[in-house]
Design a protein around this motif. Structure first.
Motif, mmCIF file in Angstrom:
data_model
loop_
_atom_site.group_PDB
_atom_site.id
_atom_site.type_symbol
_atom_site.label_atom_id
_atom_site.label_comp_id
_atom_site.label_asym_id
_atom_site.label_seq_id
_atom_site.Cartn_x
_atom_site.Cartn_y
_atom_site.Cartn_z
ATOM 1 N N VAL A 33 0.618 -1.293 0.199
ATOM 2 C CA VAL A 33 -0.067 -0.163 -0.014
ATOM 3 C C VAL A 33 0.750 1.023 -0.107
ATOM 4 O O VAL A 33 1.690 1.307 0.913
ATOM 5 N N TYR A 34 0.742 2.215 -1.029
ATOM 6 C CA TYR A 34 1.624 3.420 -1.112
ATOM 7 C C TYR A 34 0.691 4.636 -0.995
ATOM 8 O O TYR A 34 -0.319 4.808 -1.702
ATOM 9 N N ALA A 35 1.053 5.392 0.025
ATOM 10 C CA ALA A 35 0.349 6.613 0.315
ATOM 11 C C ALA A 35 1.273 7.851 -0.031
ATOM 12 O O ALA A 35 2.360 7.958 0.206
ATOM 13 N N PHE A 36 0.474 8.622 -0.571
ATOM 14 C CA PHE A 36 1.271 10.197 -1.247
ATOM 15 C C PHE A 36 0.049 11.188 -1.252
ATOM 16 O O PHE A 36 -1.302 10.981 -1.164
ATOM 17 N N THR A 37 0.735 12.272 -1.375
ATOM 18 C CA THR A 37 -0.105 13.577 -1.628
ATOM 19 C C THR A 37 0.663 14.335 -2.717
ATOM 20 O O THR A 37 1.453 14.070 -3.102
ATOM 21 N N GLN A 38 0.106 15.429 -3.133
ATOM 22 C CA GLN A 38 0.428 16.201 -4.261
ATOM 23 C C GLN A 38 1.812 17.307 -3.889
ATOM 24 O O GLN A 38 1.233 18.166 -2.898
ATOM 25 N N SER A 39 2.700 17.228 -4.421
ATOM 26 C CA SER A 39 3.689 17.928 -3.864
ATOM 27 C C SER A 39 3.686 19.475 -4.310
ATOM 28 O O SER A 39 4.412 20.259 -3.786
#
Length: 237
Positions: A33-39
């Motif tokens: 599971v990979y979690a990210f947000t907008q840079s």
């Protein structure tokens, strides 16, 4: 999930900054599971519900619902400069079928804030990767389809059980509760055992009955159980 905190915040004259988080769940393909947000909006990682979201170059569009009854088909574009996602694409069959969840909340509800609340968010947008549209040196683009917009998928999408809730309950780690895989919205400090009796945090477990919901949310509250207590009242013959 109660939307009351979100509704109150959205209606304030000067609400807390809006935050969009993404989870890419490739576990059904053998990945993680990979979690990210907008840079473009965040320079440092954000933590919400115990999950760390890393800023990456990402664009997402097409989430809006129309009045025609047609489900949205969003597009997700992720930078491929460091080749991290192209490695996942090569390993896990273009990530087709992986689940994308978009989580929208306000900064005041993130972990570490005075009003941190892992249940305070807008309704989740849950999609699956339907097709890889672009893969080049600069970016990868996927086309998404709503989880309920799957050919041959039966409705309802989960087993109908009269007395047992099928939601995933939080897990005690020894230092706090882990909500990373939880679908039950309970985030209170009170803990209860399998018999719905008060207990220590380390013995916190849900009985999966409506009484488990009542113990945590109150008997007179709207209960978020995934059970179908009224199913036996409907008969076709």
């Amino acid at each position: 999930m109660s939307n009351a905190p979100i509704a109150r915040e959205a209606q304030r004259p000067a609400p807390s900054p809006y935050v969009v988080l993404f989870q890419l769940d490739a576990t059904r393909l053998g990945g993680g599971v990979y979690a990210f947000t907008q840079s473009a909006y965040e320079a440092t990682p954000l933590v919400y519900g115990g999950v760390t979201y890393t800023p990456i170059d990402i664009e997402a569009e097409g989430w809006e619902w129309s009045g025609t009854g047609v489900l949205p088909t969003p597009k997700l574009r992720i930078s491929n400069v460091n080749r991290a996602f192209s490695a996942l694409v090569g390993t896990y069959d273009d990530l087709l079928g992986a689940q994308i969840t978009r989580i929208r909340t306000f900064r005041r509800f993130l972990d570490g804030e005075p009003d941190a609340d892992p249940t305070a968010h807008f309704p989740l947008d849950v999609y699956r990767i339907e097709r890889k549209a672009v893969l080049d040196k600069t970016h990868i683009e996927w086309e998404l389809a709503a989880v309920i917009d799957q050919e041959g998928r039966p409705l309802p999408g989960r087993q109908v059980l009269q007395g047992a809730c099928t939601a995933t309950y939080r897990r005690w780690t020894g230092a706090g509760w882990d909500y990373s895989e939880a679908t039950c919205p309970y985030a209170g400090n009170a803990a209860f055992d399998i018999h719905d009796q008060p207990t220590a945090a380390g013995s916190d477990v849900c009985s999966k009955f409506v009484t488990g919901c009542e113990a945590r949310f109150g008997a007179n509250s709207v209960l978020p159980t995934w059970a179908f207590p009224g199913v036996a009242r409907v008969r076709t013959s």
